[in-house]
Design an enzyme around this catalytic site. Structure first.
Site, PDB file in Angstrom:
ATOM      1  N   SER A  20       0.630  -1.265  -0.045  1.00 47.51           N
ATOM      2  CA  SER A  20       0.080   0.032   0.102  1.00 47.51           C
ATOM      3  C   SER A  20       0.804   1.404   0.100  1.00 47.51           C
ATOM      4  O   SER A  20       2.005   1.258   0.375  1.00 47.51           O
ATOM      5  CB  SER A  20      -1.050   0.052   1.127  1.00 47.51           C
ATOM      6  OG  SER A  20      -1.579   1.220   1.325  1.00 47.51           O
ATOM      7  N   ASN A  22      -1.001   4.252   0.722  1.00 43.06           N
ATOM      8  CA  ASN A  22      -1.774   4.955   1.616  1.00 43.06           C
ATOM      9  C   ASN A  22      -1.253   5.313   3.169  1.00 43.06           C
ATOM     10  O   ASN A  22      -1.123   4.461   3.771  1.00 43.06           O
ATOM     11  CB  ASN A  22      -3.170   4.278   1.551  1.00 43.06           C
ATOM     12  CG  ASN A  22      -4.229   5.136   2.486  1.00 43.06           C
ATOM     13  OD1 ASN A  22      -4.074   5.945   3.210  1.00 43.06           O
ATOM     14  ND2 ASN A  22      -5.698   4.939   1.977  1.00 43.06           N
ATOM     15  N   LYS A  23      -0.823   6.625   3.155  1.00 39.12           N
ATOM     16  CA  LYS A  23      -0.135   6.523   4.439  1.00 39.12           C
ATOM     17  C   LYS A  23      -1.018   6.533   5.875  1.00 39.12           C
ATOM     18  O   LYS A  23      -0.640   6.341   6.961  1.00 39.12           O
ATOM     19  CB  LYS A  23       0.604   8.044   4.576  1.00 39.12           C
ATOM     20  CG  LYS A  23      -0.132   9.261   4.711  1.00 39.12           C
ATOM     21  CD  LYS A  23       0.945  10.305   4.766  1.00 39.12           C
ATOM     22  CE  LYS A  23       0.227  11.799   4.521  1.00 39.12           C
ATOM     23  NZ  LYS A  23      -0.730  12.058   4.792  1.00 39.12           N
ATOM     24  N   LYS A  25      -3.565   4.331   5.792  1.00 40.73           N
ATOM     25  CA  LYS A  25      -3.703   2.919   6.365  1.00 40.73           C
ATOM     26  C   LYS A  25      -2.549   2.369   7.086  1.00 40.73           C
ATOM     27  O   LYS A  25      -2.337   1.624   7.806  1.00 40.73           O
ATOM     28  CB  LYS A  25      -3.915   2.059   4.986  1.00 40.73           C
ATOM     29  CG  LYS A  25      -5.126   2.309   4.143  1.00 40.73           C
ATOM     30  CD  LYS A  25      -5.168   1.291   3.111  1.00 40.73           C
ATOM     31  CE  LYS A  25      -6.544   1.474   2.445  1.00 40.73           C
ATOM     32  NZ  LYS A  25      -6.374   0.488   0.988  1.00 40.73           N
ATOM     33  N   ASP A  81      -8.056  -4.355   0.517  1.00 41.55           N
ATOM     34  CA  ASP A  81      -9.221  -3.617  -0.269  1.00 41.55           C
ATOM     35  C   ASP A  81     -10.210  -3.520   0.559  1.00 41.55           C
ATOM     36  O   ASP A  81     -10.734  -4.283   1.145  1.00 41.55           O
ATOM     37  CB  ASP A  81      -9.306  -4.325  -1.681  1.00 41.55           C
ATOM     38  CG  ASP A  81      -9.689  -3.205  -2.569  1.00 41.55           C
ATOM     39  OD1 ASP A  81      -9.357  -2.017  -2.623  1.00 41.55           O
ATOM     40  OD2 ASP A  81     -10.718  -3.519  -3.331  1.00 41.55           O
ATOM     41  N   THR A  82     -10.910  -2.146   0.424  1.00 37.99           N
ATOM     42  CA  THR A  82     -11.885  -1.938   1.282  1.00 37.99           C
ATOM     43  C   THR A  82     -12.979  -1.289   0.384  1.00 37.99           C
ATOM     44  O   THR A  82     -12.695  -0.541  -0.434  1.00 37.99           O
ATOM     45  CB  THR A  82     -11.450  -0.794   2.376  1.00 37.99           C
ATOM     46  OG1 THR A  82     -10.433  -1.481   3.394  1.00 37.99           O
ATOM     47  CG2 THR A  82     -12.580  -0.296   3.264  1.00 37.99           C
ATOM     48  N   GLY A 162     -11.018   9.388   3.763  1.00 38.48           N
ATOM     49  CA  GLY A 162     -11.780   8.648   2.827  1.00 38.48           C
ATOM     50  C   GLY A 162     -13.405   9.179   3.360  1.00 38.48           C
ATOM     51  O   GLY A 162     -13.685  10.398   3.526  1.00 38.48           O
ATOM     52  N   TYR A 163     -14.049   8.417   3.537  1.00 31.32           N
ATOM     53  CA  TYR A 163     -15.601   8.543   3.963  1.00 31.32           C
ATOM     54  C   TYR A 163     -15.548   8.787   5.583  1.00 31.32           C
ATOM     55  O   TYR A 163     -16.709   8.509   6.095  1.00 31.32           O
ATOM     56  CB  TYR A 163     -16.520   7.458   3.607  1.00 31.32           C
ATOM     57  CG  TYR A 163     -16.363   7.369   2.130  1.00 31.32           C
ATOM     58  CD1 TYR A 163     -17.599   7.712   1.559  1.00 31.32           C
ATOM     59  CD2 TYR A 163     -15.537   6.498   1.419  1.00 31.32           C
ATOM     60  CE1 TYR A 163     -17.499   7.885   0.002  1.00 31.32           C
ATOM     61  CE2 TYR A 163     -15.874   6.172   0.111  1.00 31.32           C
ATOM     62  CZ  TYR A 163     -16.594   6.776  -0.731  1.00 31.32           C
ATOM     63  OH  TYR A 163     -16.902   6.698  -1.972  1.00 31.32           O
ATOM     64  N   HIS A 189     -13.332  -2.181  10.377  1.00 34.92           N
ATOM     65  CA  HIS A 189     -13.374  -3.147   9.590  1.00 34.92           C
ATOM     66  C   HIS A 189     -11.965  -3.453   9.262  1.00 34.92           C
ATOM     67  O   HIS A 189     -11.506  -4.646   9.377  1.00 34.92           O
ATOM     68  CB  HIS A 189     -13.683  -2.499   8.060  1.00 34.92           C
ATOM     69  CG  HIS A 189     -13.519  -1.231   7.866  1.00 34.92           C
ATOM     70  ND1 HIS A 189     -13.736  -0.179   8.681  1.00 34.92           N
ATOM     71  CD2 HIS A 189     -12.524  -0.532   6.964  1.00 34.92           C
ATOM     72  CE1 HIS A 189     -13.214   0.963   8.277  1.00 34.92           C
ATOM     73  NE2 HIS A 189     -12.543   0.729   7.169  1.00 34.92           N
TER      74      HIS A 189
END
Ligand code: IMP
Length: 207
Positions: A20, A22-23, A25, A81-82, A162-163, A189
């Protein structure tokens, strides 16, 4: 003597790549790790090319990423993956969560589109689902984590990504974006999927 040796063997440092860039995550996962596990992300490995995610399921994308990175670096690797699955929208945006409002992958535009699509809906139930694919000693393993909640009427909070500002997990009166990393990891999650991954790694660290 024999006992000491086997304890040292069991306590060996587990090294693993997280496929990944994505820092957010990487930070979330690092906050959860036990001290015997050392994770290197693609950021640490200076790998900046975008990983392909062209499958139609979360598991398909996680496997696509982990297989690619494992082949490239020839080391034990995991990828995640989410998707955010909204009940009133038949599970959308799901596997398309990153690009919901277009290729720019804008967090704000994605949230705005979702709030608009839910404007007249009473049912605001949603869940995040994470699938982690691991290649450990050449074998593939899958771990899943789900967090149920609802989409709020407006954005609230500045943490996370994100959301997060519009997702309120069940049993809480604040959004993910109003929680610190550790609090989010305990119930999220990704946190649940990572807990299963860590449990697996600690169980299999003598392989
Ligand atoms: P990814 O493919 O796993 O990076 O996730 C797809 C998209 O889902 C991301 O671009 C985010 O918009 C969203 N997402 C993933 N994980 C989270 C989370 O923990 N909180 C909020 N949004 C998330």
């Amino acid at each position: 003597m024999l006992i000491l040796l086997s304890i040292n063997y069991k306590n060996q440092l587990l090294k693993i790549i997280f496929a990944s860039q994505n820092k957010h995550k990487v930070e979330e996962i690092q906050a959860q790790l036990t001290s015997n596990i050392q994770v290197k992300s693609l950021l640490d490995l200076n790998y900046v090319d975008e990983l392909e995610e062209t499958q139609e399921t979360l598991q398909g994308n996680a496997l696509q990423k982990v297989r690619f990175v494992h082949q490239k670096f020839r080391a034990n690797t995991f990828a995640d993956d989410t998707g955010l699955e909204v009940e009133a929208l038949n599970g959308e945006p799901g596997v398309y969560s990153a690009r919901y409002a277009g290729e720019a992958k804008s967090f704000d535009a994605n949230m705005d589109k979702l709030l608009l699509n839910l404007k007249d809906k009473e049912n605001r139930k949603a869940q995040f689902r994470t699938v982690i694919a691991l290649i450990w000693n050449g074998k593939e393993h899958i771990f899943e984590g789900i967090c149920e909640g609802e989409i709020t009427l407006a954005k609230s909070g500045t943490k996370g990504f994100g959301y997060d500002p519009i997702f309120k997990p069940i049993g809480f009166d604040k959004t993910f974006a109003e929680m610190d990393l550790a609090e989010k990891a305990r119930i999220s999650h990704r946190g649940k999927a990572v807990a299963k991954l860590i449990e697996f790694l600690n169980r299999n660290n003598t392989d």
